[in-house]
Write a protein that holds these residues in place. Structure first.
Motif, PDB file in Angstrom:
ATOM      1  N   LEU A  40      17.747  -5.022  -0.196  1.00  0.00           N
ATOM      2  CA  LEU A  40      16.815  -3.990  -0.625  1.00  0.00           C
ATOM      3  C   LEU A  40      16.164  -4.445  -1.924  1.00  0.00           C
ATOM      4  N   LEU A  41      14.832  -4.486  -1.937  1.00  0.00           N
ATOM      5  CA  LEU A  41      14.082  -4.812  -3.151  1.00  0.00           C
ATOM      6  C   LEU A  41      13.448  -3.519  -3.643  1.00  0.00           C
ATOM      7  N   LEU A  42      13.932  -3.010  -4.768  1.00  0.00           N
ATOM      8  CA  LEU A  42      13.533  -1.697  -5.267  1.00  0.00           C
ATOM      9  C   LEU A  42      12.570  -1.869  -6.441  1.00  0.00           C
ATOM     10  N   TYR A  43      11.380  -1.278  -6.324  1.00  0.00           N
ATOM     11  CA  TYR A  43      10.344  -1.427  -7.347  1.00  0.00           C
ATOM     12  C   TYR A  43       9.986  -0.068  -7.941  1.00  0.00           C
ATOM     13  N   PRO A  44       9.584  -0.038  -9.208  1.00  0.00           N
ATOM     14  CA  PRO A  44       9.239   1.237  -9.829  1.00  0.00           C
ATOM     15  C   PRO A  44       7.897   1.789  -9.388  1.00  0.00           C
ATOM     16  N   MET A  45       7.051   0.954  -8.798  1.00  0.00           N
ATOM     17  CA  MET A  45       5.738   1.431  -8.354  1.00  0.00           C
ATOM     18  C   MET A  45       5.279   0.616  -7.144  1.00  0.00           C
ATOM     19  N   ASN A  46       4.389   1.228  -6.346  1.00  0.00           N
ATOM     20  CA  ASN A  46       3.933   0.594  -5.118  1.00  0.00           C
ATOM     21  C   ASN A  46       3.186  -0.707  -5.371  1.00  0.00           C
TER      22      ASN A  46
ATOM     23  N   GLY B 283       9.769  -5.896   5.668  1.00  0.00           N
ATOM     24  CA  GLY B 283       8.862  -4.763   5.787  1.00  0.00           C
ATOM     25  C   GLY B 283       8.833  -3.942   4.523  1.00  0.00           C
ATOM     26  N   ARG B 284       7.691  -3.329   4.279  1.00  0.00           N
ATOM     27  CA  ARG B 284       7.517  -2.431   3.134  1.00  0.00           C
ATOM     28  C   ARG B 284       7.506  -0.989   3.643  1.00  0.00           C
ATOM     29  N   TYR B 285       8.416  -0.181   3.120  1.00  0.00           N
ATOM     30  CA  TYR B 285       8.511   1.216   3.532  1.00  0.00           C
ATOM     31  C   TYR B 285       8.237   2.079   2.294  1.00  0.00           C
ATOM     32  N   THR B 286       6.979   2.488   2.131  1.00  0.00           N
ATOM     33  CA  THR B 286       6.574   3.356   1.023  1.00  0.00           C
ATOM     34  C   THR B 286       5.699   4.476   1.588  1.00  0.00           C
ATOM     35  N   GLY B 287       5.171   5.299   0.719  1.00  0.00           N
ATOM     36  CA  GLY B 287       4.286   6.362   1.175  1.00  0.00           C
ATOM     37  C   GLY B 287       3.032   5.835   1.832  1.00  0.00           C
ATOM     38  N   GLU B 288       2.678   4.568   1.601  1.00  0.00           N
ATOM     39  CA  GLU B 288       1.494   3.971   2.202  1.00  0.00           C
ATOM     40  C   GLU B 288       1.751   3.465   3.622  1.00  0.00           C
ATOM     41  N   THR B 289       3.004   3.408   4.045  1.00  0.00           N
ATOM     42  CA  THR B 289       3.348   2.846   5.356  1.00  0.00           C
ATOM     43  C   THR B 289       3.040   3.862   6.456  1.00  0.00           C
ATOM     44  N   GLU B 290       2.268   3.445   7.449  1.00  0.00           N
ATOM     45  CA  GLU B 290       1.900   4.328   8.564  1.00  0.00           C
ATOM     46  C   GLU B 290       3.093   4.553   9.498  1.00  0.00           C
ATOM     47  N   TYR B 291       3.054   5.670  10.204  1.00  0.00           N
ATOM     48  CA  TYR B 291       4.142   5.992  11.132  1.00  0.00           C
ATOM     49  C   TYR B 291       4.038   5.146  12.405  1.00  0.00           C
ATOM     50  N   LYS B 292       2.876   5.211  13.064  1.00  0.00           N
ATOM     51  CA  LYS B 292       2.701   4.564  14.361  1.00  0.00           C
ATOM     52  C   LYS B 292       2.247   3.118  14.193  1.00  0.00           C
ATOM     53  N   HIS B 293       2.750   2.258  15.087  1.00  0.00           N
ATOM     54  CA  HIS B 293       2.382   0.843  15.011  1.00  0.00           C
ATOM     55  C   HIS B 293       0.890   0.644  15.240  1.00  0.00           C
ATOM     56  N   SER B 294       0.301   1.387  16.165  1.00  0.00           N
ATOM     57  CA  SER B 294      -1.121   1.218  16.467  1.00  0.00           C
ATOM     58  C   SER B 294      -1.989   1.531  15.254  1.00  0.00           C
ATOM     59  N   THR B 295      -1.644   2.600  14.540  1.00  0.00           N
ATOM     60  CA  THR B 295      -2.399   2.961  13.334  1.00  0.00           C
ATOM     61  C   THR B 295      -2.194   1.922  12.231  1.00  0.00           C
TER      62      THR B 295
ATOM     63  N   LEU C  55      11.454  -3.522   1.352  1.00  0.00           N
ATOM     64  CA  LEU C  55      10.835  -3.246   0.061  1.00  0.00           C
ATOM     65  C   LEU C  55      10.488  -1.766  -0.012  1.00  0.00           C
ATOM     66  N   THR C  56      10.838  -1.117  -1.110  1.00  0.00           N
ATOM     67  CA  THR C  56      10.490   0.291  -1.281  1.00  0.00           C
ATOM     68  C   THR C  56      10.551   0.639  -2.759  1.00  0.00           C
ATOM     69  N   ASN C  57      10.304   1.919  -3.064  1.00  0.00           N
ATOM     70  CA  ASN C  57      10.441   2.426  -4.430  1.00  0.00           C
ATOM     71  C   ASN C  57      11.530   3.488  -4.445  1.00  0.00           C
ATOM     72  N   TYR C  58      11.948   3.869  -5.640  1.00  0.00           N
ATOM     73  CA  TYR C  58      13.115   4.766  -5.704  1.00  0.00           C
ATOM     74  C   TYR C  58      12.803   6.156  -5.159  1.00  0.00           C
ATOM     75  N   ALA C  59      11.539   6.624  -5.251  1.00  0.00           N
ATOM     76  CA  ALA C  59      11.194   7.940  -4.703  1.00  0.00           C
ATOM     77  C   ALA C  59      11.315   7.926  -3.174  1.00  0.00           C
ATOM     78  N   MET C  60      10.842   6.857  -2.538  1.00  0.00           N
ATOM     79  CA  MET C  60      10.955   6.760  -1.079  1.00  0.00           C
ATOM     80  C   MET C  60      12.396   6.549  -0.657  1.00  0.00           C
ATOM     81  N   LEU C  61      13.173   5.806  -1.425  1.00  0.00           N
ATOM     82  CA  LEU C  61      14.583   5.620  -1.082  1.00  0.00           C
ATOM     83  C   LEU C  61      15.300   6.966  -1.030  1.00  0.00           C
ATOM     84  N   GLU C  62      14.947   7.865  -1.929  1.00  0.00           N
ATOM     85  CA  GLU C  62      15.512   9.222  -1.922  1.00  0.00           C
ATOM     86  C   GLU C  62      15.236   9.900  -0.585  1.00  0.00           C
ATOM     87  N   TYR C  63      14.001   9.817  -0.106  1.00  0.00           N
ATOM     88  CA  TYR C  63      13.652  10.424   1.188  1.00  0.00           C
ATOM     89  C   TYR C  63      14.384   9.744   2.344  1.00  0.00           C
ATOM     90  N   LEU C  64      14.460   8.424   2.294  1.00  0.00           N
ATOM     91  CA  LEU C  64      15.106   7.692   3.387  1.00  0.00           C
ATOM     92  C   LEU C  64      16.561   8.113   3.547  1.00  0.00           C
TER      93      LEU C  64
END
Length: 521
Positions: free
Chosen positions: A97-103, A126-138, A171-180
């Motif tokens: 896990l690579l944890l960053y303070p900002m996107n 993979g990067r899993y942040t608020g910018e990451t889309e749900y669907k692969h097609s999108t 890769l993510t940030n600490y706010a998204m890790l909380e949600y995950l």
């Protein structure tokens, strides 16, 4: 600001031959991304050995441009390639896990992983942040529009992909890790067959997690560890990076204590690594001080076309660089190596490097002190020419320049606009305008008024308070400016200095009273 060059020793190739690193680096490494034969910085090598050989946690407390990212990426990639050799890498699941303070920082790292792993598809990321889309097609459409290309097969670009088959490097940030950690749909990242592979937690820019935010992140990491390793110590390798964590070995115990509180894992002062920099004395013999015109003429050679080594030598000889320096230059080398051979013995270059070893300097101050014989503008031009040359000069194409320097330009919001209207006391006979606050005009000592504009009509006013003395109307500067007083302020137009002013331009709702030169609004 400048960072003196770092000392180097063994390359990745040397560590592979020694058995410290996996042979897979022969395939993964590439000249433009992670050179196989280029020597590593000594602090990078020590950090690698600390984890690979001793299984310790790690703090990389080195400055900007010191290769902190490569230090922990090499460790992680080595572990993943060993997994591949053992036949277990094919099982999906997060290893690091690579944890960053900002996107923005996570996005920069994502670009680096793309270039690094494009020829090694066995390792997924993979990067899993608020910018990451749900669907692969999108996500695919967004990727194609942004990068004008197709994603590599080992980059997971959508949330659905990462939930179905978690990447090896997340890769993510600490706010998204909380949600995950909270959401049931993300459980595959932490639980079951795909959640049993965790090995590394990397916290980048660790110094930002102090005070209340530090407590929050420390508790978040404890929740994560409880989920993935049942809070058992020494099951994970924890890595913190920071360019500003302490000021040298005297602070290592405190840095280790900070990391221990943050991760809830054991750290010692021996797990903290700082940069090992070259000393200016290693540049060799000093031949004297270059003339300011030497730097100007050398720098100007690069204005139109790339000069040849012969051009550099010719200009150097013209400005009295000693003959024994120019004679020993190999004219078959490139122009940057030629510059290095000339400047490495320049006393001014040595002085500049010494001055910038620890702290940045204001350009105006360092120019005046290094070129006291010149007037201010000429001295600044001379130091700029010298820095331009020093960032080009290097002993070989894989080494850092003589002075890896950069300029910082600071901008601040304006306090407002202020004016002195007593033009009769000004030599130029004009009102004087200032973009910082003045109570008195520095040119004539008169009152300085703040300028404002009407949000409805756009006309310019001055902010003032009115009083009448002996039948004469006076305006004076209010204390504190706009909005600082409980009593209402008046806004005035000074028609003497607004020749195009026309009362008909004002909106109908405004009441305007003409009193000589002043109009009350």
């Amino acid at each position: 600001e400048a960072s003196p060059p770092f000392r180097t020793k063994n390359s990745i190739a040397d560590l592979v031959e020694e058995g410290v690193l996996h042979t897979g680096f022969q395939v993964l490494c590439a000249p433009d991304t992670l050179p196989y034969e280029r020597p590593l910085y000594i602090h990078q090598e020590k950090a690698i050995r600390n984890v690979v050989e001793h299984r310790h946690n790690l703090i990389v407390a080195t400055g900007t441009g010191s290769g902190k990212t490569e230090a922990f990426l090499i460790l992680i990639l080595d572990y993943l390639m060993r997994e591949e050799s053992a036949g277990t890498l094919g099982q999906p699941g997060v290893r690091a896990l690579l944890l960053y303070p900002m996107n923005a920082l996570a996005n920069d790292q994502l670009k680096r992983l793309r270039s690094l792993l494009q020829n090694y598809p066995a390792i997924t990321f993979g990067r899993y942040t608020g910018e990451t889309e749900y669907k692969h097609s999108t996500a695919l459409q967004k990727y194609q529009e942004e990068w004008k290309s197709e994603p590599f097969t080992n980059e997971l670009i959508s949330r659905d992909e990462m939930r179905e088959s978690p990447p090896h490097i997340l890769l993510t940030n600490y706010a998204m890790l909380e949600y995950l950690l909270l959401r049931p749909q993300d459980t595959e990242l932490f639980d079951g067959p795909t959640g049993k592979h965790w090995r590394f937690i990397v916290v980048d820019e660790a110094h930002v997690y102090d005070g209340a935010s530090g407590i929050e992140v420390a508790m978040l990491l404890r929740r994560l560890k409880d989920r993935i390793v049942e809070s058992k110590e020494n099951r994970l390798t924890c890595i913190a990076t920071s360019a500003t964590l302490g000021e040298g070995p005297k602070d290592f115990p405190q840095a280790a204590e900070f990391a221990q509180h943050l991760f809830g894992e054991p750290f010692s002062a021996e797990d903290v690594f700082e940069a090992d920099r070259k000393n200016v004395s290693e540049l060799g013999e000093v031949w004297g001080k270059g003339a300011p015109d030497l730097y100007a003429d050398l720098d100007n050679l690069f204005d139109d076309n790339e000069p040849s080594p012969a051009d550099i030598i010719s200009v150097s000889q013209k400005h009295a660089v000693p003959a024994h320096i120019t004679r020993q230059i190999n004219q078959n080398q490139d122009v940057n190596q030629t510059l290095y051979a000339i400047l490495r013995g320049d006393q001014r270059l040595h002085d500049l490097q010494i001055r910038l070893e620890r702290n940045p300097e204001f350009l105006t101050i360092i120019a005046a002190e290094m070129f006291p014989e010149l007037d201010e503008p000429t001295a600044q031009e001379a130091i700029i020419h010298l820095v331009n040359l020093a960032v080009r000069a290097r002993p070989d194409k894989d080494s850092l320049p003589l002075i890896p320097a950069r300029y910082h330009v600071f901008a601040r919001a304006l306090e407002g606009a202020f004016a002195c209207f007593n033009k009769d006391l000004h030599e130029d006979g004009r009102p004087h305008l200032f973009l910082n606050r003045h109570e008195k005009c520095p040119d004539c000592g008169s009152a300085v008024f703040e300028i404002a504009t009407c949000a409805r009509c756009g006309i310019i006013y001055i902010v003032a308070e009115e009083e009448t003395e002996d039948g004469t109307r006076h305006l004076h500067v209010p204390k504190g400016g706009i909005g600082m007083e409980s009593r209402p302020l008046n806004f005035f137009i000074h028609t003497k200095y607004l020749p195009d002013f026309n009362e008909d331009n004002l909106v109908d709702e405004e009441t305007v009273t003409d009193t000589d030169d002043w109009l009350a609004h």
